[in-house]
Design a protein around this motif. Structure first.
Motif, PDB file in Angstrom:
ATOM      1  N   MET A  65       0.752  -1.232  -0.037  1.00 25.51           N
ATOM      2  CA  MET A  65       0.024  -0.029  -0.080  1.00 25.51           C
ATOM      3  C   MET A  65       0.955   1.438  -0.091  1.00 25.51           C
ATOM      4  N   LYS A  66       0.656   2.065  -0.928  1.00 23.07           N
ATOM      5  CA  LYS A  66       1.659   3.405  -1.058  1.00 23.07           C
ATOM      6  C   LYS A  66       0.887   4.178  -0.340  1.00 23.07           C
ATOM      7  N   ILE A  67       1.652   5.074   0.790  1.00 20.02           N
ATOM      8  CA  ILE A  67       0.946   5.980   1.535  1.00 20.02           C
ATOM      9  C   ILE A  67       1.821   7.221   1.424  1.00 20.02           C
ATOM     10  N   ARG A  68       1.033   8.300   1.316  1.00 17.89           N
ATOM     11  CA  ARG A  68       1.323   9.642   1.465  1.00 17.89           C
ATOM     12  C   ARG A  68       0.513  10.320   2.788  1.00 17.89           C
ATOM     13  N   LYS A  69       1.423  10.996   3.392  1.00 14.48           N
ATOM     14  CA  LYS A  69       0.911  11.549   4.747  1.00 14.48           C
ATOM     15  C   LYS A  69       0.437  12.781   4.375  1.00 14.48           C
ATOM     16  N   ILE A  70      -0.596  13.368   5.155  1.00 16.44           N
ATOM     17  CA  ILE A  70      -0.965  14.663   5.096  1.00 16.44           C
ATOM     18  C   ILE A  70      -1.160  15.022   6.535  1.00 16.44           C
ATOM     19  N   ALA A  71      -0.511  15.951   7.250  1.00 19.81           N
ATOM     20  CA  ALA A  71      -0.536  16.131   8.717  1.00 19.81           C
ATOM     21  C   ALA A  71      -1.596  17.382   8.728  1.00 19.81           C
ATOM     22  N   VAL A  72      -2.158  17.479   9.834  1.00 18.95           N
ATOM     23  CA  VAL A  72      -3.012  18.348  10.329  1.00 18.95           C
ATOM     24  C   VAL A  72      -2.379  19.434  11.197  1.00 18.95           C
ATOM     25  N   ILE A 115     -14.043   1.612  -5.889  1.00 20.51           N
ATOM     26  CA  ILE A 115     -13.002   2.174  -5.606  1.00 20.51           C
ATOM     27  C   ILE A 115     -11.388   1.706  -6.012  1.00 20.51           C
ATOM     28  N   LYS A 116     -11.550   0.471  -6.567  1.00 19.51           N
ATOM     29  CA  LYS A 116     -10.267  -0.074  -7.015  1.00 19.51           C
ATOM     30  C   LYS A 116      -9.891   0.814  -8.040  1.00 19.51           C
ATOM     31  N   GLY A 117      -8.659   0.883  -7.560  1.00 20.20           N
ATOM     32  CA  GLY A 117      -7.592   1.793  -8.300  1.00 20.20           C
ATOM     33  C   GLY A 117      -7.580   3.316  -7.908  1.00 20.20           C
ATOM     34  N   ALA A 118      -8.329   3.836  -6.869  1.00 23.86           N
ATOM     35  CA  ALA A 118      -8.587   5.033  -6.679  1.00 23.86           C
ATOM     36  C   ALA A 118      -7.585   5.595  -5.427  1.00 23.86           C
ATOM     37  N   THR A 119      -7.336   6.836  -5.175  1.00 26.83           N
ATOM     38  CA  THR A 119      -6.619   7.053  -4.277  1.00 26.83           C
ATOM     39  C   THR A 119      -7.319   7.531  -3.128  1.00 26.83           C
ATOM     40  N   VAL A 120      -7.379   6.990  -1.957  1.00 22.18           N
ATOM     41  CA  VAL A 120      -8.117   7.025  -0.645  1.00 22.18           C
ATOM     42  C   VAL A 120      -7.597   7.713   0.524  1.00 22.18           C
ATOM     43  N   SER A 121      -8.081   8.602   1.053  1.00 19.23           N
ATOM     44  CA  SER A 121      -7.608   9.091   2.595  1.00 19.23           C
ATOM     45  C   SER A 121      -7.943   8.193   3.412  1.00 19.23           C
ATOM     46  N   MET A 125     -14.178  -2.792   2.707  1.00 14.23           N
ATOM     47  CA  MET A 125     -13.290  -2.991   1.528  1.00 14.23           C
ATOM     48  C   MET A 125     -12.916  -4.291   1.318  1.00 14.23           C
ATOM     49  N   LYS A 126     -12.454  -4.843   2.383  1.00 12.02           N
ATOM     50  CA  LYS A 126     -12.059  -6.418   2.252  1.00 12.02           C
ATOM     51  C   LYS A 126     -13.005  -7.298   1.907  1.00 12.02           C
ATOM     52  N   LYS A 127     -14.292  -7.054   2.588  1.00 11.24           N
ATOM     53  CA  LYS A 127     -15.268  -7.854   2.262  1.00 11.24           C
ATOM     54  C   LYS A 127     -15.879  -7.732   0.934  1.00 11.24           C
ATOM     55  N   ALA A 128     -15.822  -6.607   0.303  1.00  8.61           N
ATOM     56  CA  ALA A 128     -16.043  -6.353  -1.026  1.00  8.61           C
ATOM     57  C   ALA A 128     -15.085  -6.962  -1.974  1.00  8.61           C
ATOM     58  N   GLY A 129     -13.971  -7.484  -1.556  1.00 12.74           N
ATOM     59  CA  GLY A 129     -13.067  -8.075  -2.480  1.00 12.74           C
ATOM     60  C   GLY A 129     -11.892  -7.297  -2.588  1.00 12.74           C
ATOM     61  N   LEU A 130     -11.715  -6.093  -2.076  1.00  9.13           N
ATOM     62  CA  LEU A 130     -10.420  -5.275  -2.408  1.00  9.13           C
ATOM     63  C   LEU A 130      -9.532  -5.549  -1.306  1.00  9.13           C
ATOM     64  N   ASP A 131      -8.159  -5.585  -2.044  1.00  7.35           N
ATOM     65  CA  ASP A 131      -6.944  -5.701  -1.159  1.00  7.35           C
ATOM     66  C   ASP A 131      -6.445  -4.152  -0.943  1.00  7.35           C
ATOM     67  N   VAL A 132      -6.442  -3.771   0.348  1.00 13.47           N
ATOM     68  CA  VAL A 132      -5.968  -2.436   0.428  1.00 13.47           C
ATOM     69  C   VAL A 132      -4.629  -2.240   0.275  1.00 13.47           C
ATOM     70  N   ASP A 133      -4.072  -3.351   0.249  1.00 15.66           N
ATOM     71  CA  ASP A 133      -2.495  -3.171   0.048  1.00 15.66           C
ATOM     72  C   ASP A 133      -1.989  -3.120  -1.411  1.00 15.66           C
ATOM     73  N   LYS A 134      -2.818  -3.553  -2.350  1.00 14.84           N
ATOM     74  CA  LYS A 134      -2.718  -3.495  -3.775  1.00 14.84           C
ATOM     75  C   LYS A 134      -3.653  -2.834  -4.538  1.00 14.84           C
ATOM     76  N   ASP A 135      -4.757  -2.628  -4.115  1.00 14.25           N
ATOM     77  CA  ASP A 135      -5.876  -2.161  -5.217  1.00 14.25           C
ATOM     78  C   ASP A 135      -6.330  -0.655  -5.019  1.00 14.25           C
ATOM     79  N   ILE A 136      -5.557  -0.148  -3.761  1.00 13.29           N
ATOM     80  CA  ILE A 136      -5.763   1.319  -3.633  1.00 13.29           C
ATOM     81  C   ILE A 136      -4.470   2.159  -3.446  1.00 13.29           C
ATOM     82  N   LYS A 137      -4.600   3.409  -3.575  1.00 11.52           N
ATOM     83  CA  LYS A 137      -3.331   4.266  -3.200  1.00 11.52           C
ATOM     84  C   LYS A 137      -3.886   4.921  -2.007  1.00 11.52           C
ATOM     85  N   THR A 138      -3.020   4.996  -0.968  1.00 14.68           N
ATOM     86  CA  THR A 138      -3.505   5.507   0.379  1.00 14.68           C
ATOM     87  C   THR A 138      -2.777   7.002   0.569  1.00 14.68           C
ATOM     88  N   VAL A 139      -3.754   8.086   1.001  1.00 14.30           N
ATOM     89  CA  VAL A 139      -3.304   9.161   1.631  1.00 14.30           C
ATOM     90  C   VAL A 139      -3.462   9.099   2.990  1.00 14.30           C
TER      91      VAL A 139
END
Length: 343
Positions: free
Chosen positions: A1-8, A190-196, A213-227
């Protein structure tokens, strides 16, 4: 899972409690059925312990975690500090912790005796340190809530035309009433999307959305990009500003930023809700006597039953009431966390 961080950003000069490296204390806890567990095995539904040999406290510290702007929380907690100080007859001071786990460790190390915690951390504080899960919050008469998925691309995720809810903001797929689950058929898009997403300790910002998301069949380590964001309002703003296509938070965190971004309810549309999550609440240290644990809980409930208490608690965490906690209900969050591999 690719992760970018946005701080408050938080105000300079705030006292922040950070997580402590603490060893296990071998504390025993009672389960709801009365059985005792010790060591690493987590009780089915921990109810906490007390120390009736403990001396009466001369002051108390209340640990809180920002759900939005930490600087605002410092100001909004003052009426609660004053009310508890008056009712208990000893000084009560609020502190802002770095994150949810830091609040748990603050209670475990007796740096704080009261913690305003999400449901998962209430259970963890009980399992690890015997802290009593004393109270659960109510919002609009409910002791549970749904996590929400929202987007800046409603054409992709909405199966119907977005409608305005009672708050004037836009919803689709039957999410306007705020009761989950709803709209979960859209999760596969959501597959392929960037998700915060918030930190993994957050029930609404991570645990329940990731479980959905897991129940819907998505692998959050592979199927989304994470902010990765640090608070619910930051998740909303990540989608509002275009840093993410989809975001997660509690329902409806858009109201937190609506004053500064009046069009957030039009640009950011809620399209799905998770299963209901047990509300957050207050945990009380096991290092206090049962008498003092009850005094604190009663003082907090008493204040929550007054108009000024409702106003103050609403400003802190949108709380409209406090009731006795249900440890068995709290375990639902532990089960959801376990389903995605979190202990």
């Amino acid at each position: 899972m690719k992760i970018r961080k946005i701080a408050v950003a938080s105000a300079s000069g705030l006292a922040i409690l950070t997580a402590l490296a603490l060893s296990g204390c071998g504390v025993q806890q009672q389960t709801a059925s009365g059985a005792t567990a010790s060591g690493g095995a987590a009780p089915a539904a921990c109810t906490g312990t007390s120390d009736d040999a403990a001396k009466a406290p001369t002051s108390l510290t209340l640990a809180l975690v920002p759900s939005g702007d930490a600087a605002k929380l410092v100001e909004t907690v003052k009426p609660l500090e004053e009310a508890l100080t008056s009712r208990l007859g000893i000084p009560v001071k609020g502190v802002i912790t770095q994150d949810y786990q830091a609040a748990v460790e603050a209670i475990g190390s007796n740096q704080a005796q009261i913690g305003m915690l999400p449901s998962l951390q209430m259970s963890q504080a009980c399992d690890k340190y015997g802290a009593v899960p004393a109270l659960q919050t109510q919002r609009n008469g409910k002791s549970s809530y749904a996590a929400q998925f929202f987007t800046n691309d409603p054409k992709k995720y909405c199966a119907d035309t977005p409608v305005k809810g009672a708050n004037g903001m836009l919803y689709c797929n039957g999410t306007e009433k705020g009761t989950g689950p709803a709209g979960l058929d859209s999760i596969t898009k959501i597959k392929g999307a960037t998700v915060s997403l918030l930190q993994a300790a957050s029930p609404a910002g991570y645990i329940f959305p990731v479980a959905a998301m897991k129940k819907a069949g998505l692998d959050v380590d592979k199927d989304i990009k994470t902010v990765q964001v640090t608070a619910n309002d930051a998740s909303v703003l990540a989608v509002y500003n275009g840093d993410a296509e989809v975001g997660t938070s509690y329902w409806d965190a858009r109201s937190v930023v609506q004053k500064d971004t009046p069009d957030v309810g039009e640009k950011v549309v809620v399209f799905a809700l998770t299963d209901e999550i047990p509300n957050d609440g207050a945990s009380i240290s096991s290092k206090l006597s049962k008498t003092w644990q009850n005094k604190i809980a009663d003082a907090m409930k008493d204040y929550a039953g007054t108009p000024e208490g409702v106003k103050a608690l609403t400003a802190i965490y949108q709380i409209t009431g406090l009731v006795d906690a249900d440890p068995k209900s709290l375990k639902k969050t532990q089960d959801a966390a376990a389903s995605i591999g979190l202990g």
